[in-house]
Motif scaffolding. Structure first.
Motif, PDB file in Angstrom:
ATOM      1  N   SER A 230       0.677  -0.876  -0.261  1.00  0.00           N
ATOM      2  CA  SER A 230      -0.015  -0.191  -0.020  1.00  0.00           C
ATOM      3  C   SER A 230       1.116   1.491  -0.613  1.00  0.00           C
ATOM      4  CB  SER A 230      -1.292  -0.008   1.074  1.00  0.00           C
ATOM      5  OG  SER A 230       0.280   0.301   2.635  1.00  0.00           O
ATOM      6  N   GLU A 231       1.597   1.542   1.000  1.00  0.00           N
ATOM      7  CA  GLU A 231       2.897   2.587   0.379  1.00  0.00           C
ATOM      8  C   GLU A 231       3.939   2.566  -0.357  1.00  0.00           C
ATOM      9  OE1 GLU A 231       5.558   1.618   3.984  1.00  0.00           O
ATOM     10  OE2 GLU A 231       4.100   1.931   5.273  1.00  0.00           O
ATOM     11  N   ILE A 232       3.715   0.857  -1.177  1.00  0.00           N
ATOM     12  CA  ILE A 232       4.849   1.360  -2.584  1.00  0.00           C
ATOM     13  C   ILE A 232       3.689   1.913  -3.336  1.00  0.00           C
ATOM     14  CG2 ILE A 232       5.340   0.126  -4.409  1.00  0.00           C
ATOM     15  CD1 ILE A 232       6.374  -1.793  -2.168  1.00  0.00           C
ATOM     16  N   VAL A 233       2.305   1.887  -3.363  1.00  0.00           N
ATOM     17  CA  VAL A 233       1.269   1.813  -4.524  1.00  0.00           C
ATOM     18  C   VAL A 233       0.870   3.390  -4.145  1.00  0.00           C
ATOM     19  CG1 VAL A 233      -1.151   1.634  -5.359  1.00  0.00           C
ATOM     20  CG2 VAL A 233      -0.347  -0.571  -5.014  1.00  0.00           C
ATOM     21  N   HIS A 234       0.934   3.418  -3.068  1.00  0.00           N
ATOM     22  CA  HIS A 234       0.756   5.195  -2.643  1.00  0.00           C
ATOM     23  C   HIS A 234       1.891   5.955  -2.797  1.00  0.00           C
ATOM     24  CE1 HIS A 234       1.163   9.416  -0.090  1.00  0.00           C
ATOM     25  NE2 HIS A 234       0.005   8.717  -0.125  1.00  0.00           N
ATOM     26  N   ASP A 235       3.136   6.040  -3.416  1.00  0.00           N
ATOM     27  CA  ASP A 235       4.176   6.465  -3.476  1.00  0.00           C
ATOM     28  C   ASP A 235       4.542   6.655  -4.759  1.00  0.00           C
ATOM     29  OD1 ASP A 235       4.841   7.219  -0.801  1.00  0.00           O
ATOM     30  OD2 ASP A 235       6.331   5.279  -0.755  1.00  0.00           O
ATOM     31  N   LEU A 236       4.042   5.692  -5.347  1.00  0.00           N
ATOM     32  CA  LEU A 236       4.343   5.797  -7.140  1.00  0.00           C
ATOM     33  C   LEU A 236       2.881   6.559  -7.524  1.00  0.00           C
ATOM     34  CD1 LEU A 236       3.930   1.986  -7.866  1.00  0.00           C
ATOM     35  CD2 LEU A 236       5.978   3.844  -7.900  1.00  0.00           C
ATOM     36  N   ASN A 237       2.092   6.912  -6.963  1.00  0.00           N
ATOM     37  CA  ASN A 237       1.049   6.961  -7.344  1.00  0.00           C
ATOM     38  C   ASN A 237       1.120   8.913  -6.368  1.00  0.00           C
ATOM     39  OD1 ASN A 237      -1.534   6.182  -8.467  1.00  0.00           O
ATOM     40  ND2 ASN A 237      -0.685   4.603  -7.133  1.00  0.00           N
ATOM     41  N   ASN A 238       2.218   9.589  -6.164  1.00  0.00           N
ATOM     42  CA  ASN A 238       2.344  10.853  -4.798  1.00  0.00           C
ATOM     43  C   ASN A 238       3.372  11.177  -5.441  1.00  0.00           C
ATOM     44  OD1 ASN A 238      -1.212  11.500  -4.194  1.00  0.00           O
ATOM     45  ND2 ASN A 238      -0.434   8.867  -3.474  1.00  0.00           N
ATOM     46  N   VAL A 239       4.638  10.773  -6.084  1.00  0.00           N
ATOM     47  CA  VAL A 239       5.514  11.276  -5.748  1.00  0.00           C
ATOM     48  C   VAL A 239       5.636  12.304  -6.394  1.00  0.00           C
ATOM     49  CG1 VAL A 239       6.805   9.562  -7.346  1.00  0.00           C
ATOM     50  CG2 VAL A 239       8.262  10.814  -5.206  1.00  0.00           C
ATOM     51  N   GLN A 240       6.251  13.605  -5.920  1.00  0.00           N
ATOM     52  CA  GLN A 240       6.076  14.491  -7.371  1.00  0.00           C
ATOM     53  C   GLN A 240       8.076  15.094  -7.190  1.00  0.00           C
ATOM     54  OE1 GLN A 240       3.278  16.590  -7.958  1.00  0.00           O
ATOM     55  NE2 GLN A 240       2.492  14.607  -7.464  1.00  0.00           N
ATOM     56  N   ILE A 241       8.938  14.156  -6.815  1.00  0.00           N
ATOM     57  CA  ILE A 241      10.287  15.274  -7.132  1.00  0.00           C
ATOM     58  C   ILE A 241      11.109  13.646  -7.082  1.00  0.00           C
ATOM     59  CG2 ILE A 241      10.220  17.265  -6.042  1.00  0.00           C
ATOM     60  CD1 ILE A 241      11.351  16.357  -3.510  1.00  0.00           C
ATOM     61  N   PRO A 242      12.276  13.171  -7.855  1.00  0.00           N
ATOM     62  CA  PRO A 242      13.068  12.687  -7.364  1.00  0.00           C
ATOM     63  C   PRO A 242      13.663  11.936  -5.456  1.00  0.00           C
ATOM     64  CG  PRO A 242      13.593  13.546  -9.916  1.00  0.00           C
ATOM     65  CD  PRO A 242      12.588  14.030  -8.754  1.00  0.00           C
ATOM     66  N   THR A 243      13.195  10.517  -5.197  1.00  0.00           N
ATOM     67  CA  THR A 243      13.020  10.090  -4.461  1.00  0.00           C
ATOM     68  C   THR A 243      14.378   8.885  -4.017  1.00  0.00           C
ATOM     69  OG1 THR A 243      11.070  11.664  -3.484  1.00  0.00           O
ATOM     70  CG2 THR A 243      11.651  10.143  -2.205  1.00  0.00           C
ATOM     71  N   MET A 244      15.232   8.741  -3.534  1.00  0.00           N
ATOM     72  CA  MET A 244      16.014   7.630  -3.106  1.00  0.00           C
ATOM     73  C   MET A 244      15.431   7.202  -1.720  1.00  0.00           C
ATOM     74  SD  MET A 244      18.168   5.486  -4.779  1.00  0.00           S
ATOM     75  CE  MET A 244      19.092   6.260  -5.071  1.00  0.00           C
ATOM     76  N   ARG A 245      14.916   6.065  -1.253  1.00  0.00           N
ATOM     77  CA  ARG A 245      14.480   4.950  -0.292  1.00  0.00           C
ATOM     78  C   ARG A 245      15.686   5.109  -0.093  1.00  0.00           C
ATOM     79  NH1 ARG A 245       9.391   4.369   1.985  1.00  0.00           N
ATOM     80  NH2 ARG A 245      10.966   2.762   2.497  1.00  0.00           N
ATOM     81  N   PRO A 246      15.808   5.279   1.268  1.00  0.00           N
ATOM     82  CA  PRO A 246      17.197   4.122   1.932  1.00  0.00           C
ATOM     83  C   PRO A 246      17.497   2.731   1.904  1.00  0.00           C
ATOM     84  CG  PRO A 246      16.395   5.328   3.702  1.00  0.00           C
ATOM     85  CD  PRO A 246      14.832   5.543   2.106  1.00  0.00           C
TER      86      PRO A 246
END
Length: 764
Positions: free
Chosen positions: A145-161
């Protein structure tokens, strides 16, 4: 007899100086290195790590930029639009396009394309639903669910740890997820590109800089989160990790996990922080080894310093000793009382320099004479002529020759012409914007002057008028110094010094005419061509024929060929009738044959049939040039033969009369009608030494012969060989051999008796 090194104070000074130069700095350097080796080496290692970490940072930043560029290209790729990816036929091409994009970067483990609001996701493996993040890629702390949320809402290039990811049934891998929103034409983002990257792909770039060292590697994002890390088996607290993030870029020394570490930190333009932390004992142990080695080496050098100083001092002194021995063997024995060899060598070199200065006028005259004869200075470079003070920086040049009747000048060693050359060696005429170089010719009653003057290019008559006062000024100066006004011939003026051989030919021709008019007359070559009516029908200018005759007499092939070419070119311009043309050509040929006959070259008449049979003026010119070459070659060979024969005659005369008190350079020059400078130069080329040295050597050899084969008193022997100053001769004899004449006789003639030394005492 070699110079005794053990008595040399200079050698002792060298030895002490080198001991001081070696030992004192070495001891000081050893102390300094002992205290600074650790800091210096550590600083170098850390600086190297900083540079290499900056390189790794640059590489990683470029990789991240590549990933953003890939996402940008995906956003504008027609094959990867929502329509194509959902089309039942074209979707395969979309998957193939993703495979190609994945292959463009070496750090991508997997690439996903997600269209926002969709229930499926696309990768290089094909079309999949979102359950792929619970089946094939299961993150440890990042659920579906977090992955889907981030895929739909990320606004800038983001690197996860980095975190552990289970790929299907395989073992876990530490991976990073990089999400890049895609929005073509500045529209709101309609999709997201997600990259999966192995943590080792990033930390491995940094670990490669550590070489054989072992330490921890960290990559922090802007907020201090650890994106990737390689602990190398070490563990530190979260606070220590936070402290590493807070460090300023550069090198630092920190205590981590109760152990000193050397830490290097750099920041990228994107805000990421790269940190390496290495236990200090890794390179401190190496520094200790290096420091120990340096101390041992310096200790050894200190012990060997004295020996090396002595050897180096002897090596440094050896050339000085050889130079002293070389000079002593020549004509300067080393005084036994000398205290400083360098001072004595300096004095000797000064004496040699004075000798060189004495020879400089002869070298200068030789170069100028070559310029007059050949139009160049031969093998002497321009730098050499500059050092002799010979410069050609005027706009026009011409040659003036002076001649005196031999009977008008006094005969003997005090020829008036010699001071004339000394006084008129270089004449400056500032009021006429001119200068002149005096040149002593081989003939004893002639001089030449190379004249240079400045004048704007103008009418021929005005330039010729400039030459008249200059020539008159030179005549007045010569008359002032000799009391006799010379006859003068002046050649035409030219713009380049390379043309002075032509002007010299012209001046010599004019001088012959001037001498016929009597002492004090001046003849300019340009007046010899004639302007009367008698010359109006003469197709070849008179001055051309005059120069042709004179060039053949002096063996100047270049000028002779040029005059032949000039004469024939004039005929081509005038275009006379064929009978007249043949007459004029025969006149040129007759001039050359007549000159050859006057020079005693009679065999060239045999070539008359060959020369007179020509098909064109060009053919005639080639044959006349060949005839000129033969005449000039004969003149040159005859001149060399006569010079060699004359030198042989002079040497024979000197060998027979070397004991004559009156024998001198001036007397020989006068007796054989040759200029003193020309004789001095030619004599040295003949016998390998100058006139004075040769006379001294002949007298020296005769004295030694008489000392060894007679019992005559020394004073009589010295007087017999033409040396009047007996004490001076004895001093020079001792300087040459190391012994007085009496000592030399006693050592080499045992039957001479014990009274020979008394001659030395009496003469001294």
């Amino acid at each position: 007899m070699k110079w005794n090194h053990f008595k040399s104070k200079l050698l002792l000074k060298y030895t002490l100086s080198y001991i001081s130069i070696f030992l004192i700095p070495l001891v000081i350097l050893t102390i300094i290195i002992y205290h600074n080796a650790v800091d210096t080496l550590r600083s170098e290692i850390e600086q190297t790590n900083v540079n290499q970490l900056n390189q790794a940072k640059t590489v990683i930043d470029e990789r991240m930029k590549e990933l953003q560029d890939i996402a940008f290209r995906i956003a504008y790729d027609e094959q990867l639009t929502h329509y194509w990816t959902h089309h039942p036929y074209y979707s395969r091409e979309s998957i193939g396009a993703l495979v190609k994009y994945k292959a463009t970067s070496s750090i991508i483990d997997e690439l996903f394309l997600f269209f926002r609001g969709d229930n499926s996701i696309y990768s290089s493996q094909g079309f999949e639903d979102l359950n792929v993040f619970t089946k094939n890629y299961k993150f440890n702390s990042w659920n579906k669910s977090e992955i889907v949320h981030d895929l739909n809402n990320v606004q800038i290039p983001t690197m996860r740890p980095a975190e552990q990811v289970v790929q299907g049934t395989k073992i876990q891998n530490s991976m990073l997820a990089y999400l890049v929103p895609i929005a073509p034409n500045n529209t709101p983002a309609h999709g997201t590109v997600m990259y999966l990257i192995h943590e080792s792909n990033l930390t491995g770039l940094i670990d490669s800089i550590l070489s054989d060292y072992h330490g921890m590697t960290y990559i922090f994002d802007n907020n201090g989160q650890v994106l990737a890390a390689n602990y190398q088996g070490e563990t530190i607290t979260e606070q220590e990790v936070h402290d590493l993030f807070e460090l300023k870029p550069g090198t630092h020394s920190l205590t981590l996990n109760q152990e000193p570490h050397s830490v290097v930190s750099v920041k990228s333009d994107s805000g990421w922080t790269y940190v390496t932390a290495m236990p200090s004992n890794q390179f401190f142990s190496r520094i200790v080894h290096i420091r120990t080695f340096v101390i041992l080496v310096f200790s050894f050098v200190v012990m060997m310093g004295t020996v090396l100083a002595i050897m180096l001092a002897r090596r440094q002194y050896h050339p000085i000793s050889d130079l002293m021995e070389f000079i002593r063997m020549k004509d300067h024995p080393v005084p036994s009382t000398t205290s400083n060899e360098l001072e004595w060598i300096k004095k000797t070199l000064h004496d040699y320099s004075q000798r060189v200065d004495l020879q400089e006028p002869y070298a200068r005259n030789h170069i100028l004479l070559m310029l007059l004869k050949h139009g160049h200075t031969g093998e002497f470079p321009a730098e050499f002529t500059e050092k002799l003070g010979i410069r050609f920086n005027r706009s026009h040049y011409f040659v003036v020759t002076m001649g005196w009747e031999s009977k008008t000048l006094p005969i003997g060693d005090n020829l008036e012409k010699r001071p004339v050359m000394q006084l008129m060696n270089e004449v400056d005429l500032p009021s006429l914007s001119a200068y002149a170089y005096g040149v002593e010719l081989p003939q004893p009653d002639q001089l030449a002057f190379i004249v240079g003057f400045d004048a704007e290019t103008g009418h021929e008559a005005s330039l010729n008028a400039r030459m008249e006062p200059i020539t008159q000024a030179l005549q007045s100066m010569a008359e002032e110094h000799t009391g006799i006004s010379p006859a003068i011939g002046a050649g035409n003026r030219y713009s380049y010094p390379e043309q002075l051989n032509q002007s010299f030919i012209e001046a010599s021709t004019a001088l012959e005419t001037s001498i016929l008019h009597g002492q004090g007359s001046i003849t300019f070559f340009h007046t010899l061509s004639g302007t009367g009516e008698e010359d109006s029908s003469f197709w070849v200018p008179k001055d051309v024929l005059l120069k042709l005759v004179q060039s053949l007499k002096q063996g100047s092939y270049d000028v002779a060929v040029q005059m032949v070419s000039t004469a024939l070119n004039n005929l081509k311009t005038e275009m006379p009738s064929v009978p007249l043309l043949r007459c004029i050509c025969f006149d040129i040929l007759n001039t050359m044959l007549k000159t050859a006959s006057e020079l005693g070259i009679h065999h060239v008449v045999n070539q008359l049939p060959r020369v007179t049979s020509y098909d064109s003026l060009e053919d005639l010119e080639k044959k006349l040039a060949g005839l000129a070459a033969e005449i000039c070659a004969h003149v040159e060979a005859k001149s060399e033969t006569e010079e060699s024969s004359l030198m042989d005659e002079i040497v024979a005369y000197i060998d027979a009369n070397f004991a004559d008190y009156d024998l001198s350079l001036g007397m020989i020059s006068s007796k054989f009608s040759i200029s003193s400078s020309y004789f001095s130069r030619s004599f040295k080329e003949k016998v390998g030494m100058n006139f004075t040295q040769y006379i001294w050597q002949k007298r020296m050899d005769e004295v030694i012969r008489l000392l060894l084969n007679t019992t005559d008193p020394l004073k009589d022997i010295i007087t017999r060989v033409g040396y009047l100053d007996t004490p001076s001769f004895i001093r020079k004899f001792k300087k040459e051999t190391g012994y007085t004449p009496g000592q030399y006789r006693k050592m080499n003639s045992p039957n001479a008796g014990d009274s020979v030394d008394d001659d030395d005492e009496e003469c001294m």
